[in-house]
Design an enzyme around this catalytic site. Structure first.
Site, PDB file in Angstrom:
ATOM      1  N   GLU A  81      -1.165 -15.734   4.723  1.00 19.08           N
ATOM      2  CA  GLU A  81      -1.008 -14.288   4.574  1.00 19.08           C
ATOM      3  C   GLU A  81      -0.363 -13.739   5.842  1.00 19.08           C
ATOM      4  OE1 GLU A  81      -3.963 -10.965   2.974  1.00 19.08           O
ATOM      5  OE2 GLU A  81      -4.297 -11.372   5.107  1.00 19.08           O
ATOM      6  N   ARG A  95       0.763 -10.625   7.846  1.00 14.23           N
ATOM      7  CA  ARG A  95       0.159  -9.298   7.752  1.00 14.23           C
ATOM      8  C   ARG A  95       0.969  -8.173   8.391  1.00 14.23           C
ATOM      9  NH1 ARG A  95      -4.970  -8.958   6.289  1.00 14.23           N
ATOM     10  NH2 ARG A  95      -5.398  -7.195   7.680  1.00 14.23           N
ATOM     11  N   ARG A 123      -9.028 -11.294  10.355  1.00 15.35           N
ATOM     12  CA  ARG A 123      -7.853 -10.531   9.964  1.00 15.35           C
ATOM     13  C   ARG A 123      -7.128  -9.858  11.127  1.00 15.35           C
ATOM     14  NH1 ARG A 123     -10.761 -10.648   5.175  1.00 15.35           N
ATOM     15  NH2 ARG A 123      -9.527 -10.323   3.276  1.00 15.35           N
ATOM     16  N   GLU A 180       0.839  -1.203   0.000  1.00 11.57           N
ATOM     17  CA  GLU A 180       0.000   0.000   0.000  1.00 11.57           C
ATOM     18  C   GLU A 180       0.870   1.248   0.000  1.00 11.57           C
ATOM     19  OE1 GLU A 180      -3.572  -2.109   2.620  1.00 11.57           O
ATOM     20  OE2 GLU A 180      -1.989  -0.961   3.611  1.00 11.57           O
TER      21      GLU A 180
END
Length: 442
Positions: free
Chosen positions: A331, A333, A314, A132
Site C-alpha cells: 500500500e 500511501r 500506517r 477520498e
C-alpha cells in the site's frame, strides 16, 4: 462493457444511445471529451475523428494541432443518467498524431508504454485505489463553499452522516457502470468520504479512477453538493489521499508472495519496495502534483511524511497489509486524488521495476510510530522525508532520470514548465493568512 466495433454499434442501437462522449485526459489528469452523435460513432470507431490538440493543456503547439482520438472498445459503457430521456455512452480514447503514430504527450499512452516494459519482464500490475473526497454545500449561485454537510467522523452513519444519500447514489451509479464496489464509508474529517472499488490491471484502474471522479462529481451536483478531490481544502483536519494497493503477477501467481520468507514477501517484493523508496522524492511531483498537495503531507493527519516501509503501522510511506497468498500487496500511501491517475501509476510502476532490475534492497522496516521519533532517531534509521513543497518536489523530479524516462521528454517538459509557473504564482500571491497575521501588526 462491450468489446468489438460491431458489438458496440449494435449495443448502442439497442439501448437508444443518441450521444457518445469520447474521453481523454490532459497531462494534469483533467478529463476532457468530445461529444458526438450516434451517427458519427462508426467514424470514431474507425479512428477517423480529428480534434485540435493545441487547445488541450500540455499537448501541442498550434502549428501541429491536428490529432486523432482512438477509442478503446473495452471502455464502452452507458451513463445511467439520461438527460432529456436520451441515452449517453462514453469511450475512453488514446491520442494519436495525424501521421498515425501514438502521441508521446498522451498520459494513457505513457502508462501503456511502462506497462509494456513490465510485460517484457514477465509482470502484470494490479492496482486497487482508495480515493477520498469532500462533499461541500453550494451557495445560492451554485458556487462551491467550504461548508460541510455534516459533523460526522470515521465510519459514522445516519443521522450524523447526512451525505449518505449522495454516497449511496454514487455507489449505485458506479455499479451500473460495471464497477465492483467493495466498501463505502464516511472518512475521518467532517464532509469527507471514501468509496473503494475492486482492483484491476494498471490501465483499467487508471481508466476507472478518471471515471470514478467524474461520476462522484456529477452525482454530488445532482444532490446540490460539490464534490472535490482537492487534497487539503480545510486547515486543521485530515486531507484526502489516494492510497494505492499494488501487486505484481507472473504466470498467474502473485510475484510478491513467498511463504518461506519471514514476512512472506518475495525478493521481487523487496526489490519493488527498494525502487519505490529510492525514487520516492523524484516521483512525488507526479503523485502529489499541486501546491495544495503539500498541505496534506504534514505530520498529525495520517498522511505519510517519512520515506520508510512497515508491515505493521500506517505512519510510513509504504505499508504491507496483512493478507498473503494471492492478496499479497504493497500500500503506497502518499498519492493524492489530484494526481493524473495514468501518470501516477506509471511512475510508481517504473520506480518498482527499476528496483527489480537493479536489485535495490530496501532499508529495514520501521515498525514503531515514526511520528514519535526525534531527529536523531530518524537519522539513525536512515529515514528521509518526502518533499515539503511542490517546488522541492520538482527539484527532485529534475534529478531523477528514471522518473523522467517514465514520463517521456514531452510530458516531463510541459509538466515541469506548468508546475513551475504554478509555484511562482502561489509564491507571489498575497494570501488571507498574511492579511490576518500582518495587516494590523505592522
Amino acid at each position: 462493457m462491450a468489446e468489438g466495433r460491431e458489438l458496440i454499434l449494435q449495443q448502442a442501437a439497442d439501448l437508444g444511445v443518441k450521444f457518445v462522449r469520447l474521453q481523454f485526459t490532459d497531462i494534469f489528469g483533467v478529463l476532457k471529451n468530445v461529444a458526438i452523435t450516434i451517427e458519427q460513432l462508426p467514424k470514431a470507431l474507425n479512428n477517423e475523428l480529428m480534434f485540435d490538440g493545441s487547445s488541450i493543456e500540455g499537448f501541442v503547439r498550434i502549428e501541429e494541432s491536428d490529432m486523432y482520438l482512438r477509442p478503446d472498445p473495452t471502455t464502452f459503457t452507458i451513463f445511467p443518467w439520461r438527460p432529456n430521456g436520451d441515452a449517453v455512452a462514453r469511450l475512453i480514447c488514446d491520442v494519436y498524431n495525424a501521421d498515425g503514430t501514438p502521441f508521446i504527450g498522451c498520459p494513457r499512452g505513457t502508462l501503456k508504454r511502462v506497462i509494456a516494459e513490465a510485460e517484457a519482464m514477465g509482470f502484470t500490475m494490479n492496482v486497487g485505489p482508495e480515493a477520498e473526497f469532500f462533499l461541500f454545500h453550494t451557495d445560492a449561485n451554485g458556487r462551491p463553499t467550504l461548508e460541510t454537510h455534516d459533523r460526522a467522523g470515521y465510519f459514522d452513519l445516519t443521522p450524523v452522516d447526512l451525505g449518505e444519500d449522495a454516497r449511496r447514489d454514487m455507489v449505485l451509479t458506479l455499479q451500473q457502470m460495471g464497477f465492483e464496489i467493495e466498501a463505502s464509508h464516511h472518512e475521518v474529517a467532517p464532509g469527507q468520504h471514501e468509496i473503494d472499488f475492486k482492483y484491476a490491471d494498471a490501465l483499467r484502474t487508471a481508466d476507472n479512477i478518471a471515471t470514478f471522479k467524474f461520476v462522484v462529481r456529477t452525482i454530488a451536483q445532482r444532490h446540490g453538493l460539490h464534490a472535490t478531490f482537492m487534497p487539503k481544502p480545510i486547515y486543521g483536519i485530515a486531507g484526502s489521499g489516494m492510497h494505492c494497493n499494488i501487486s505484481l503477477f507472473r504466470d498467474g501467481k502473485n510475484a510478491f508472495y513467498d511463504p518461506e520468507d519471514k514476512l512472506q514477501l518475495s525478493e521481487t517484493a523487496y526489490y519493488f519496495i527498494g525502487g519505490l523508496i529510492a525514487h520516492a522524492r523524484g516521483m512525488t511531483a507526479i503523485t502529489n502534483p499541486t501546491v495544495n498537495s503539500y498541505k496534506r503531507l504534514v505530520s498529525g493527519y495520517e498522511a505519510p511524511v517519512y520515506i520508510a516501509w512497515s508491515p505493521q503501522n500506517r505512519s510510513p510511506l509504504i505499508r504491507i497489509p496483512a493478507k498473503r497468498g494471492l492478496s499479497t500487496r504493497l500500500e503506497v500511501r502518499h498519492p493524492d486524488p489530484s494526481a493524473n491517475p495514468y501518470l501516477a501509476i506509471a511512475v510508481m510502476l517504473k520506480a518498482g521495476l527499476d528496483g527489480i532490475k537493479k536489485r535495490i534492497q530496501p532499508p529495514p522496516p520501521v515498525n514503531g510510530n515514526i511520528y514519535d521519533m526525534d531527529k536523531a532517531s530518524l537519522k539513525a534509521n536512515g529515514i528521509e522525508l518526502l518533499p515539503g513543497t511542490l517546488d522541492e518536489a520538482l527539484d527532485e523530479l529534475e534529478k531523477d532520470q528514471v522518473i523522467r524516462e517514465a514520463l517521456g521528454p514531452h510530458i516531463y517538459q510541459r509538466f515541469l514548465e506548468a508546475k513551475r509557473i504554478e509555484c511562482e504564482e502561489y509564491r507571489t500571491r498575497v494570501h488571507q493568512w498574511e492579511i490576518d497575521q500582518y495587516l494590523t501588526k505592522f
